[in-house]
Write an enzyme that holds these catalytic residues in place. Structure first.
Site, PDB file in Angstrom:
ATOM      1  N   GLU A 163      77.744  38.885  60.169  1.00  0.00           N
ATOM      2  CA  GLU A 163      76.474  38.266  60.634  1.00  0.00           C
ATOM      3  C   GLU A 163      76.227  38.810  62.069  1.00  0.00           C
ATOM      4  O   GLU A 163      75.031  39.030  62.376  1.00  0.00           O
ATOM      5  CB  GLU A 163      76.414  36.810  60.581  1.00  0.00           C
ATOM      6  CG  GLU A 163      75.091  36.145  60.743  1.00  0.00           C
ATOM      7  CD  GLU A 163      74.932  35.696  62.194  1.00  0.00           C
ATOM      8  OE1 GLU A 163      73.693  35.556  62.756  1.00  0.00           O
ATOM      9  OE2 GLU A 163      76.028  35.919  63.171  1.00  0.00           O
TER      10      GLU A 163
ATOM     11  N   ASP B  61      82.707  35.860  60.386  1.00  0.00           N
ATOM     12  CA  ASP B  61      82.858  36.422  61.773  1.00  0.00           C
ATOM     13  C   ASP B  61      82.437  35.691  62.925  1.00  0.00           C
ATOM     14  O   ASP B  61      81.778  34.829  63.076  1.00  0.00           O
ATOM     15  CB  ASP B  61      82.333  37.972  61.633  1.00  0.00           C
ATOM     16  CG  ASP B  61      80.922  37.777  61.343  1.00  0.00           C
ATOM     17  OD1 ASP B  61      80.042  36.950  60.768  1.00  0.00           O
ATOM     18  OD2 ASP B  61      80.002  38.569  61.970  1.00  0.00           O
TER      19      ASP B  61
END
Length: 493
Positions: free
Chosen positions: A195, A128
């Site tokens: 994350e 991400d």
């Protein structure tokens, strides 16, 4: 009169003696403080098709894998698209390793080792990315999600943080799988999908899955500190800092309650006024600067490599600690190494110009140096704002600083040696990771966590993280692939 002269003379002699002793101690500490750098022979540069590799990373950037607290599934299609791209781009690795999908979108690869008794290791990265700040798209030299290769750079959001690490790991593994390499010990590749929003669905789930299988890792390596150039004053060579410690993460939501009403009759204390005063006190009365274990060891390692007065200072912190802290306070990146930072990030209050709001809410983010805890930070906030009408609520995903990894371990020395083999011009030292990483979720299954991204960066490059014009040099990316290939050879060959 003679007695007075004798006293003055004795004082002067004593002062001279003290100066000579101090100067002697400074000189002794400085010049007997020898280098701690490993003597390593650089390895031949592995062949890497830099342009083809850069093209695959550029394609990955086009998947808008933007994570969100409020809408955790908003990037589902992008994640599935990138998953398919990974499978297509690295067929030899997929033939050699087993893939599992964890938490719907995270990826766990198991590359089985030939020796079942050897303790496994894990390579971490995340899929991400953070969004682009609204209104800043026009400031990018290349559109942030177009994945453009231009002027020797791969441009776009995620090129550094963290698709560059993820894809360079896979490029290295693909090349080795094509060469019929089989690791002696099992290697896990764990790629979380959230994350940037605390990693609770991704990395935390992967770590829990491994723990449920009774797996204990020798070490994990995740994104982290860089190879910095021109940032440490007095250090002529680039510094490769290995994050053996990481700051904790504590976001607190403050809410000030007051009686709503008409702006023509304001009370003495308003919600916005109380909150503003509280936030001003938090910024004015920050937590103290401290040089603790990891940062002290970093200075101790870098001191012999310094030139001039900087070498004297770092070799004699017993005397120059206050001077060094004052210098570090002048810069955000350096101050973050020696202080639990206070960042005011969100403020919400009111919705009409002539109405007093009934509450004002602010979000404050703290990054905790090892030794501080969420509890100690909450106590600091409560005592500093000194207002019972302001509530304090911890944010989900807060964590204390994880345990510090010892630098005496063979794994740290192996990583140190690998860096020097690929980047022979750098100085290697332990360091403190000032941001949070997925690796913090692995503390139950390993006691050795390393946070290091094999990327060269200067002070201007640091502004690109989560900022505008994020980009990765094509040749630098090729070196990242070489680094991970050599690390696999050294750790599991």
């Amino acid at each position: 009169m003679r007695r007075a002269l004798r006293i003055i003379r004795n004082i002067l002699l004593l002062a001279i003696a003290v100066i000579i002793i101090v100067a002697g101690v400074l000189a002794f500490n400085t010049f007997t403080h020898g280098s701690r750098q490993l003597q390593v022979t650089a390895v031949p540069r592995a062949e890497v098709d830099a342009q083809a590799s850069a093209k695959r990373l550029a394609e990955a950037i086009r998947f808008r894998t933007i994570s969100s607290y409020e809408k955790p599934d908003q990037h589902a299609e992008a994640l599935r698209g990138m998953r398919a791209h990974i499978e297509k781009s690295f067929p030899a690795f997929h033939a050699a390793a087993k893939r599992e999908i964890v938490g719907r979108y995270s990826l766990l690869y198991t590359w089985a080792g030939s020796d079942p008794r050897a303790q496994p290791i894990a390579f971490l990265a995340h899929q991400d990315v953070v969004p682009v700040a609204p209104g800043t798209e026009k400031d990018w030299q290349q559109p942030p999600f177009d994945g453009v290769i231009s002027d020797g750079f791969i441009w776009g959001r995620g090129s550094w943080d963290d698709k560059g690490n993820l894809y360079s790991m896979l490029e290295a593994a693909e090349a080795m799988a094509k060469a019929d390499f089989r690791p002696k010990r099992t290697i896990y590749f764990a790629f979380g999908h959230d994350e940037e929003t605390a990693g609770t669905a991704g990395a935390k789930s992967i770590a829990a899955l491994l723990a449920s299988r009774g797996i204990r890792l020798d070490f994990v390596i995740d994104e982290g500190l860089l190879i910095t150039e021109g940032i440490m004053k007095g250090l002529d060579k680039p510094a490769a800092l290995i994050g053996v410690a990481e700051k904790g993460y504590a976001t607190l939501v403050l809410n000030a309650q007051a009686t709503p009403g008409h702006s023509s009759m304001p009370p003495r204390d308003t919600a916005i006024g109380m909150m503003s005063a509280a936030l001003a006190r938090l910024e004015d009365r920050r937590l103290p600067m401290q040089i603790r274990s990891t940062v002290a060891e970093m200075f101790d390692t870098l001191a012999p490599e310094m030139s001039g007065f900087n070498r004297v200072v770092l070799s004699n912190l017993w005397l120059f600690r206050p001077l060094l802290l004052r210098e570090f306070e002048k810069s955000g990146p350096t101050e973050a190494m020696v202080r639990t930072t206070t960042a005011l990030t969100i403020f919400n209050a009111g919705d009409k110009d002539n109405v007093l709001p009934g509450n004002a809410e602010a979000t404050v983010n703290f990054r905790l140096i090892p030794g501080d805890t969420q509890g100690s930070v909450i106590d600091h906030v409560r005592n500093t704002i000194a207002n019972d009408r302001i509530s304090i609520k911890p944010f989900p995903g807060n964590t204390d600083p994880p345990p510090v990894t010892a630098t005496a371990s063979p794994s740290f020395q192996m990583l140190n040696r690998t860096i020097r083999e690929i980047y022979p011009d750098v100085i290697v030292a332990p360091g403190l990771m000032v941001a949070a990483t997925d690796s913090r979720h692995y503390t139950d299954i390993t006691d050795k966590i390393f946070r290091f991204s094999p990327v060269r960066a200067n002070s201007e490059d640091l502004k690109r993280f989560h900022g505008t014009n994020e980009r990765l040099p094509v040749e630098g990316y090729a070196d990242m692939i070489r680094f991970y290939r050599r690390l696999i050879e050294n750790a599991a060959g």
